[in-house]
Scaffold this active site. Sequence first.
Site, mmCIF file in Angstrom:
data_model
loop_
_atom_site.group_PDB
_atom_site.id
_atom_site.type_symbol
_atom_site.label_atom_id
_atom_site.label_comp_id
_atom_site.label_asym_id
_atom_site.label_seq_id
_atom_site.Cartn_x
_atom_site.Cartn_y
_atom_site.Cartn_z
ATOM 1 C CD GLU A 441 -16.455 26.293 -3.840
ATOM 2 O OE1 GLU A 441 -15.545 27.116 -2.537
ATOM 3 O OE2 GLU A 441 -15.809 26.607 -4.671
HETATM 4 C C1 LIG Z 1 -20.809 17.375 -8.298
HETATM 5 C C2 LIG Z 1 -19.291 17.972 -6.948
HETATM 6 C C3 LIG Z 1 -18.739 18.563 -7.553
HETATM 7 C C4 LIG Z 1 -17.519 18.920 -6.651
HETATM 8 N N1 LIG Z 1 -16.284 19.500 -7.003
HETATM 9 C C5 LIG Z 1 -15.318 19.355 -6.500
HETATM 10 C C6 LIG Z 1 -14.417 19.868 -7.008
HETATM 11 O O1 LIG Z 1 -14.273 20.594 -7.796
HETATM 12 N N2 LIG Z 1 -12.746 19.544 -6.215
HETATM 13 C C7 LIG Z 1 -13.146 19.177 -5.340
HETATM 14 O O2 LIG Z 1 -11.533 19.593 -5.051
HETATM 15 N N3 LIG Z 1 -14.019 19.144 -4.786
HETATM 16 C C8 LIG Z 1 -15.273 18.708 -5.241
HETATM 17 N N4 LIG Z 1 -16.335 18.510 -4.995
HETATM 18 C C9 LIG Z 1 -16.131 17.336 -4.040
HETATM 19 C C10 LIG Z 1 -16.916 18.152 -2.535
HETATM 20 O O3 LIG Z 1 -16.583 19.281 -2.259
HETATM 21 C C11 LIG Z 1 -16.606 17.281 -1.541
HETATM 22 O O4 LIG Z 1 -17.670 16.596 -1.322
HETATM 23 C C12 LIG Z 1 -17.408 18.126 0.017
HETATM 24 O O5 LIG Z 1 -16.405 18.699 0.514
HETATM 25 C C13 LIG Z 1 -18.184 16.850 1.144
HETATM 26 O O6 LIG Z 1 -17.067 15.566 1.232
HETATM 27 P P1 LIG Z 1 -17.696 14.139 1.425
HETATM 28 O O7 LIG Z 1 -18.389 14.460 0.158
HETATM 29 O O8 LIG Z 1 -16.690 13.500 1.473
HETATM 30 O O9 LIG Z 1 -18.517 14.378 2.805
HETATM 31 P P2 LIG Z 1 -18.095 14.359 3.722
HETATM 32 O O10 LIG Z 1 -16.936 14.898 4.123
HETATM 33 O O11 LIG Z 1 -17.562 12.479 3.848
HETATM 34 O O12 LIG Z 1 -18.986 14.418 4.377
HETATM 35 C C14 LIG Z 1 -20.636 13.508 4.731
HETATM 36 C C15 LIG Z 1 -21.884 14.493 5.518
HETATM 37 O O13 LIG Z 1 -21.052 14.071 7.066
HETATM 38 C C16 LIG Z 1 -21.110 15.717 7.406
HETATM 39 N N5 LIG Z 1 -19.429 15.856 8.280
HETATM 40 C C17 LIG Z 1 -18.742 15.780 7.547
HETATM 41 N N6 LIG Z 1 -17.282 16.167 8.957
HETATM 42 C C18 LIG Z 1 -18.216 16.635 9.800
HETATM 43 C C19 LIG Z 1 -18.173 18.097 10.613
HETATM 44 N N7 LIG Z 1 -16.631 17.766 11.493
HETATM 45 N N8 LIG Z 1 -19.201 18.350 11.046
HETATM 46 C C20 LIG Z 1 -20.443 17.635 11.132
HETATM 47 N N9 LIG Z 1 -21.158 17.245 9.622
HETATM 48 C C21 LIG Z 1 -19.591 17.298 8.902
HETATM 49 C C22 LIG Z 1 -20.846 16.745 6.333
HETATM 50 O O14 LIG Z 1 -21.229 17.527 6.529
HETATM 51 C C23 LIG Z 1 -22.464 15.964 4.688
HETATM 52 O O15 LIG Z 1 -23.493 15.632 5.919
HETATM 53 C C24 LIG Z 1 -17.076 18.149 -5.877
HETATM 54 C C25 LIG Z 1 -18.428 17.172 -4.942
HETATM 55 C C26 LIG Z 1 -19.385 17.056 -6.171
HETATM 56 C C27 LIG Z 1 -20.817 16.368 -5.465
#
Ligand SMILES: Cc1cc2nc3c(=O)[nH]c(=O)nc-3n(C[C@H](O)[C@H](O)[C@H](O)COP(=O)(O)OP(=O)(O)OC[C@H]3O[C@@H](n4cnc5c(N)ncnc54)[C@H](O)[C@@H]3O)c2cc1C
Length: 599
Positions: A441
């Site tokens: 979220e």
């Molecule tokens: C158990 C679980 C349930 C989930 N459920 C859902 C769901 O129901 N529906 C859905 O759509 N998604 C879901 N998600 C996905 C979740 O919303 C994403 O994992 C999350 O948005 C982060 O994206 P990412 O994993 O690609 O990490 P990334 O976006 O690659 O981020 C990695 C790190 O980089 C940092 N970062 C990235 N961009 C920036 C920036 N511009 N500035 C500063 N820091 C940054 C982040 O804060 C993080 O620490 C779920 C994830 C998990 C693990």
Amino acid sequence: MQKIINPQDLAFQLFELHEVEQALGYPRYAEHNRETLQAALDLALKVAAEEFATHARLVDEEEPRFEDGRVVMRPEVRQALDVLRDTGLMAAGQDFERGGMQLPAAVAQMCVGLLKGANVGTQGYAGLTIAAANLIMAQGNEYQQKKYAEPMMAGRFFGTMCLTEPHAGSSLGDLRTRAEPREDGSYRLFGNKIFISAGDHELSDNIIHMVLARLPDAPPGVKGISLFIVPKILVNDDGSLGARNDVALAGLIHKMGYRGTTSTMLNFGEQDGAVGYLVGEANHGLAAMFHMMNEARIGVGLGSVMLGYTGYLHALEYARERKQGRPVGEKDPLTPQVPLIRHADIRRMLLTQKAYVEGGLALCLQGAMLVDEKKHAASEDQRQLAAGLLDLLTPVIKSWPSQFCLEANSLAIQVHGGYGYTREYPVEQFYRDNRLNPIHEGTHGIQGVDLLGRKVSLAGGRFYRELLDRIAATIGEARGIDRLTASADQLERAVRALAEATTTLNAEKAAGKVEQALANASLYLEAFGHTVVGWLWLRQAIKANAGLQGNGGQTAEFYEGKVKACEYFASYELPKVVTLAGLLNAVDTTALGMTDAEF
Ligand SMILES: Cc1cc2nc3c(=O)[nH]c(=O)nc-3n(C[C@H](O)[C@H](O)[C@H](O)COP(=O)(O)OP(=O)(O)OC[C@H]3O[C@@H](n4cnc5c(N)ncnc54)[C@H](O)[C@@H]3O)c2cc1C
């Protein structure tokens, strides 16, 4: 006995601190009274303790499996969700005529929070369904509401939120799932989504996916994203189920916590395209999705609080029962051992947990009160003010508990010593479950950038100033109570330091040094959150002081504990704001200044 919440605290926070009965003055809640609200809470707590908590460990140990193209899971999940649906709790906040209980937001959120504290894995299916149904109710047309949202609110269909793609997590503007229009007004979707919670299971007749995708002529970035309803099984006009849609489960993801909720990889359109229906306006999908985010993020914050809370109650019971060592100064090894709670360090850890989880609860309920105020307050001005304050506080409500109630879970393990690190006790699971909350979220980092980069400056800073005014009013009130003047002084120092840092960082932004200004946005979020929770602790202490004078319904020990927890937060936690603000005020860029090779 249940270890989900202290019932005195529940009553205190809702009825004395936030005065939720005031919401009964809004016409929407006219049919409720204190007894009906209490009955709903009692029911939720009973279902949480008897139907949800009872299999929380089982779904953690035996997470859902993917077998012969099907998701297989423990039968207790379905039984618990059936009870939730049959009791009406599934739709606690929905309209009476839609089978809901039409409860004020704070009470409805709390009913859900109790279930989360008992078993986040199983609650996840219901939570996502209600979130998806709310989205259709807010953004969909009448036909879509009737066809999809109503069966969801009745618990016949479940729902999901499909945003994330393998290459687009935080950066949703880069998502690639495409939606091609067809002559009959429907669309065909093609793309891959990852991490979709509750994306497949056999708990309901159907699953309604809310999917973000791009139209062929969509502009790049976040302004080119549209929202679609994509059912797992197509629904005929008469509501009966039709053919299987082109949505395939590509696999399950195995996780650290939250194991009871399936995490799926979904492929849309492996064949002719998944049939989808546009919700709201084309290219406004992300805004539509975010429309629901304030409430969803209160839910995340409250989930975090409740996992911290149950951890605290487990640690408290353990500390009262486990005997170890003797008081400092007692040299005679023949004297009996004392319970852990008699050791100063254990008391410090318990009080820290209490301060975090009860402070976090006050924060989330404050957010829920603003949800109702924004919708139902008498004047347009009041509604706008509440909406603005809620916008400002949303990143804090989502993130502060995700950080500090998770820390409470870590302290609960510490109180258990080596036993806390084993799977014989549930505190390690609470920690693993809660570890998700700073990630989904909108990650912690993204919330920090949202708060400092956007929210504090909303409407020229009007809502931020309003918040500081409200905090100042509480400080003034507390100064009239001898016992609370020291805490009021600490809070005032924190506010002053935060305000100074805000002015400095806003000036950096205005001077075009945005990257430097936002370099420590997560620390700003922490300082801001501590200040807001410090304010809510002072408000709790003012009410508890009144309770000690006989103006309240709880015991003297309970009120005394509240005042002391406020004093603790003021003395041990609020000085951290001054330290953090000093760093922010200096616009420190040590980490930003490192080259990639220097790491
Ligand atoms: C158990 C679980 C349930 C989930 N459920 C859902 C769901 O129901 N529906 C859905 O759509 N998604 C879901 N998600 C996905 C979740 O919303 C994403 O994992 C999350 O948005 C982060 O994206 P990412 O994993 O690609 O990490 P990334 O976006 O690659 O981020 C990695 C790190 O980089 C940092 N970062 C990235 N961009 C920036 C920036 N511009 N500035 C500063 N820091 C940054 C982040 O804060 C993080 O620490 C779920 C994830 C998990 C693990």
